[in-house]
Scaffold this motif. Structure first.
Motif, mmCIF file in Angstrom:
data_model
loop_
_atom_site.group_PDB
_atom_site.id
_atom_site.type_symbol
_atom_site.label_atom_id
_atom_site.label_comp_id
_atom_site.label_asym_id
_atom_site.label_seq_id
_atom_site.Cartn_x
_atom_site.Cartn_y
_atom_site.Cartn_z
ATOM 1 N N ALA A 17 0.824 -1.215 0.000
ATOM 2 C CA ALA A 17 0.000 0.000 0.000
ATOM 3 C C ALA A 17 0.853 1.259 0.000
ATOM 4 O O ALA A 17 0.632 2.184 -0.793
ATOM 5 C CB ALA A 17 -0.930 0.002 1.221
ATOM 6 N N ILE A 18 1.847 1.310 0.872
ATOM 7 C CA ILE A 18 2.623 2.539 1.045
ATOM 8 C C ILE A 18 3.612 2.747 -0.090
ATOM 9 O O ILE A 18 3.957 3.886 -0.427
ATOM 10 C CB ILE A 18 3.323 2.533 2.414
ATOM 11 C CG1 ILE A 18 2.273 2.459 3.538
ATOM 12 C CG2 ILE A 18 4.186 3.772 2.597
ATOM 13 C CD1 ILE A 18 1.218 3.570 3.464
ATOM 14 N N GLY A 19 4.091 1.667 -0.731
ATOM 15 C CA GLY A 19 4.968 1.825 -1.891
ATOM 16 C C GLY A 19 4.304 2.642 -2.991
ATOM 17 O O GLY A 19 4.833 3.679 -3.413
ATOM 18 N N GLY A 167 5.173 -3.645 -7.210
ATOM 19 C CA GLY A 167 4.117 -2.640 -7.052
ATOM 20 C C GLY A 167 4.654 -1.228 -7.223
ATOM 21 O O GLY A 167 3.950 -0.347 -7.732
ATOM 22 N N ILE A 168 5.901 -1.012 -6.825
ATOM 23 C CA ILE A 168 6.530 0.292 -7.028
ATOM 24 C C ILE A 168 6.836 0.488 -8.507
ATOM 25 O O ILE A 168 6.572 1.553 -9.073
ATOM 26 C CB ILE A 168 7.801 0.414 -6.165
ATOM 27 C CG1 ILE A 168 7.427 0.354 -4.671
ATOM 28 C CG2 ILE A 168 8.557 1.694 -6.486
ATOM 29 C CD1 ILE A 168 8.621 0.309 -3.735
ATOM 30 N N ASP A 169 7.366 -0.565 -9.158
ATOM 31 C CA ASP A 169 7.612 -0.487 -10.598
ATOM 32 C C ASP A 169 6.318 -0.202 -11.355
ATOM 33 O O ASP A 169 6.282 0.632 -12.263
ATOM 34 C CB ASP A 169 8.218 -1.799 -11.108
ATOM 35 C CG ASP A 169 9.632 -2.026 -10.611
ATOM 36 O OD1 ASP A 169 10.451 -1.102 -10.715
ATOM 37 O OD2 ASP A 169 9.911 -3.134 -10.127
ATOM 38 N N MET A 170 5.255 -0.904 -11.011
ATOM 39 C CA MET A 170 3.965 -0.696 -11.664
ATOM 40 C C MET A 170 3.462 0.723 -11.445
ATOM 41 O O MET A 170 2.936 1.364 -12.378
ATOM 42 C CB MET A 170 2.929 -1.687 -11.129
ATOM 43 C CG MET A 170 1.531 -1.493 -11.708
ATOM 44 S SD MET A 170 0.251 -2.406 -10.804
ATOM 45 C CE MET A 170 0.153 -1.434 -9.281
ATOM 46 N N SER A 171 3.611 1.239 -10.225
ATOM 47 C CA SER A 171 3.134 2.592 -9.925
ATOM 48 C C SER A 171 3.892 3.621 -10.744
ATOM 49 O O SER A 171 3.301 4.594 -11.247
ATOM 50 C CB SER A 171 3.261 2.876 -8.430
ATOM 51 O OG SER A 171 2.438 1.997 -7.691
ATOM 52 N N GLU A 194 15.775 2.126 -8.477
ATOM 53 C CA GLU A 194 16.117 1.671 -9.818
ATOM 54 C C GLU A 194 14.873 1.078 -10.467
ATOM 55 O O GLU A 194 14.527 -0.084 -10.233
ATOM 56 C CB GLU A 194 17.254 0.651 -9.775
ATOM 57 C CG GLU A 194 17.775 0.288 -11.149
ATOM 58 C CD GLU A 194 19.006 -0.600 -11.078
ATOM 59 O OE1 GLU A 194 19.340 -1.203 -12.120
ATOM 60 O OE2 GLU A 194 19.634 -0.688 -10.006
ATOM 61 N N TRP A 195 14.193 1.886 -11.240
ATOM 62 C CA TRP A 195 12.913 1.509 -11.834
ATOM 63 C C TRP A 195 13.113 0.505 -12.971
ATOM 64 O O TRP A 195 13.855 0.757 -13.908
ATOM 65 C CB TRP A 195 12.213 2.756 -12.356
ATOM 66 C CG TRP A 195 10.921 2.528 -13.087
ATOM 67 C CD1 TRP A 195 10.039 1.516 -12.881
ATOM 68 C CD2 TRP A 195 10.372 3.332 -14.132
ATOM 69 N NE1 TRP A 195 8.961 1.631 -13.733
ATOM 70 C CE2 TRP A 195 9.146 2.731 -14.502
ATOM 71 C CE3 TRP A 195 10.789 4.513 -14.763
ATOM 72 C CZ2 TRP A 195 8.331 3.283 -15.501
ATOM 73 C CZ3 TRP A 195 9.985 5.054 -15.750
ATOM 74 C CH2 TRP A 195 8.760 4.446 -16.114
ATOM 75 N N ARG A 196 12.416 -0.633 -12.883
ATOM 76 C CA ARG A 196 12.377 -1.597 -13.985
ATOM 77 C C ARG A 196 11.247 -1.156 -14.916
ATOM 78 O O ARG A 196 10.086 -1.459 -14.688
ATOM 79 C CB ARG A 196 12.119 -3.009 -13.450
ATOM 80 C CG ARG A 196 13.266 -3.568 -12.603
ATOM 81 C CD ARG A 196 12.900 -4.871 -11.952
ATOM 82 N NE ARG A 196 11.914 -4.681 -10.877
ATOM 83 C CZ ARG A 196 11.448 -5.661 -10.098
ATOM 84 N NH1 ARG A 196 11.851 -6.898 -10.281
ATOM 85 N NH2 ARG A 196 10.570 -5.404 -9.157
ATOM 86 N N GLU A 197 11.598 -0.460 -15.977
ATOM 87 C CA GLU A 197 10.583 0.074 -16.886
ATOM 88 C C GLU A 197 9.920 -1.005 -17.721
ATOM 89 O O GLU A 197 8.781 -0.864 -18.152
ATOM 90 C CB GLU A 197 11.194 1.134 -17.806
ATOM 91 C CG GLU A 197 11.690 2.370 -17.068
ATOM 92 C CD GLU A 197 12.122 3.471 -18.010
ATOM 93 O OE1 GLU A 197 11.461 3.676 -19.044
ATOM 94 O OE2 GLU A 197 13.134 4.129 -17.704
ATOM 95 N N SER A 198 10.631 -2.105 -17.955
ATOM 96 C CA SER A 198 10.067 -3.204 -18.737
ATOM 97 C C SER A 198 9.192 -4.084 -17.855
ATOM 98 O O SER A 198 9.467 -4.280 -16.662
ATOM 99 C CB SER A 198 11.196 -4.050 -19.345
ATOM 100 O OG SER A 198 10.669 -5.231 -19.915
ATOM 101 N N ARG A 199 8.139 -4.637 -18.434
ATOM 102 C CA ARG A 199 7.243 -5.511 -17.682
ATOM 103 C C ARG A 199 7.854 -6.882 -17.423
ATOM 104 O O ARG A 199 7.323 -7.666 -16.634
ATOM 105 C CB ARG A 199 5.903 -5.648 -18.412
ATOM 106 C CG ARG A 199 6.023 -6.251 -19.808
ATOM 107 C CD ARG A 199 4.723 -6.143 -20.589
ATOM 108 N NE ARG A 199 3.744 -7.101 -20.147
ATOM 109 C CZ ARG A 199 2.495 -7.179 -20.619
ATOM 110 N NH1 ARG A 199 2.079 -6.302 -21.521
ATOM 111 N NH2 ARG A 199 1.657 -8.087 -20.198
ATOM 112 N N ARG A 200 8.948 -7.218 -18.111
ATOM 113 C CA ARG A 200 9.539 -8.555 -17.961
ATOM 114 C C ARG A 200 10.888 -8.465 -17.256
ATOM 115 O O ARG A 200 11.524 -7.454 -17.269
ATOM 116 C CB ARG A 200 9.728 -9.204 -19.333
ATOM 117 C CG ARG A 200 8.393 -9.517 -20.006
ATOM 118 C CD ARG A 200 8.595 -10.161 -21.379
ATOM 119 N NE ARG A 200 7.310 -10.529 -21.927
ATOM 120 C CZ ARG A 200 6.526 -9.703 -22.621
ATOM 121 N NH1 ARG A 200 6.914 -8.468 -22.840
ATOM 122 N NH2 ARG A 200 5.365 -10.123 -23.100
#
Length: 200
Positions: A17-19, A167-171, A194-200
């Motif tokens: 939730a908080i992420g 969940g942070i990557d998705m947000s 470090e954002w994983r921009e790719s879904r895989r």
């Protein structure tokens, strides 16, 4: 204003939730006042009642901003995971999720929050992601759902994700969808994430 609401329920995984709440809060701060007012991001925590703290997993107390009957109209509703068995069978939660599905532009889940969407029939005929440990159970319990092994799975108005960091990557992906990749990248940089921009 783009209103984002994060659902709280007893047993919710705190970072599920908080992420996302942190991502949208930082993104709003990073908008720097140059964005037109109708595009600014606003995020809140929502539970059945706003007068009672929600007891998250591990005994963490979370205080919602709004109850079900009083929050702003949401463009994005995020359903976290956690200890979800009781939440899966709560009529008020299911009704709220179904209403959010009808009114919000995007309904998203984190981790095994996907079970709450599946229980409401919202994942039938769609691809969906969940925590790796729960993927087989989701597949067996809801055979109409195409369970995939991805960080996040964007099906348009339904977006699902794997575990806590996913969940942070998705947000961040949702921030990019709503307000541009540049804002998402600046938000991740501000968070030292470090954002994983790719879904895989």
């Amino acid at each position: 204003m783009i209103e984002v609401g994060v659902l709280l329920f007893d047993g919710v995984e705190p970072l599920d939730a908080i992420g996302p709440f942190e991502v949208f809060s930082v993104a709003s701060r990073m908008q720097s006042g140059n964005t037109p007012s109708e595009q600014r991001l606003s995020v809140s925590l929502i539970a059945k009642e706003n007068t009672v703290a929600v007891e998250a997993r591990y005994g963490v107390q979370l205080h919602p901003h709004f109850g079900f009957g009083e929050h702003p109209l949401l463009q994005v509703a995020i359903i976290p995971g956690g200890i979800v068995e009781e939440a899966r069978h709560c009529p008020r939660l299911r009704l709220w999720i179904c209403k959010a599905a009808n009114s919000a532009e995007i309904l998203a889940s984190v981790c095994n929050g996907a079970f709450l969407l599946a229980e409401a029939g919202l994942l039938d005929g769609r691809q969906a992601s969940t925590h790796w440990q729960d993927a087989a159970k989701l597949r067996a319990s809801f055979p109409k759902v195409d369970v995939v092994n991805e960080v996040w799975c964007d099906e348009g108005e339904i977006v699902t994700s794997a575990g806590i960091s996913a969940g942070i990557d998705m947000s961040l992906h949702l921030v990019a969808r709503l307000s541009g990749t540049d804002l998402a990248r600046r938000t991740a940089h501000q968070m030292a994430y470090e954002w994983r921009e790719s879904r895989r």
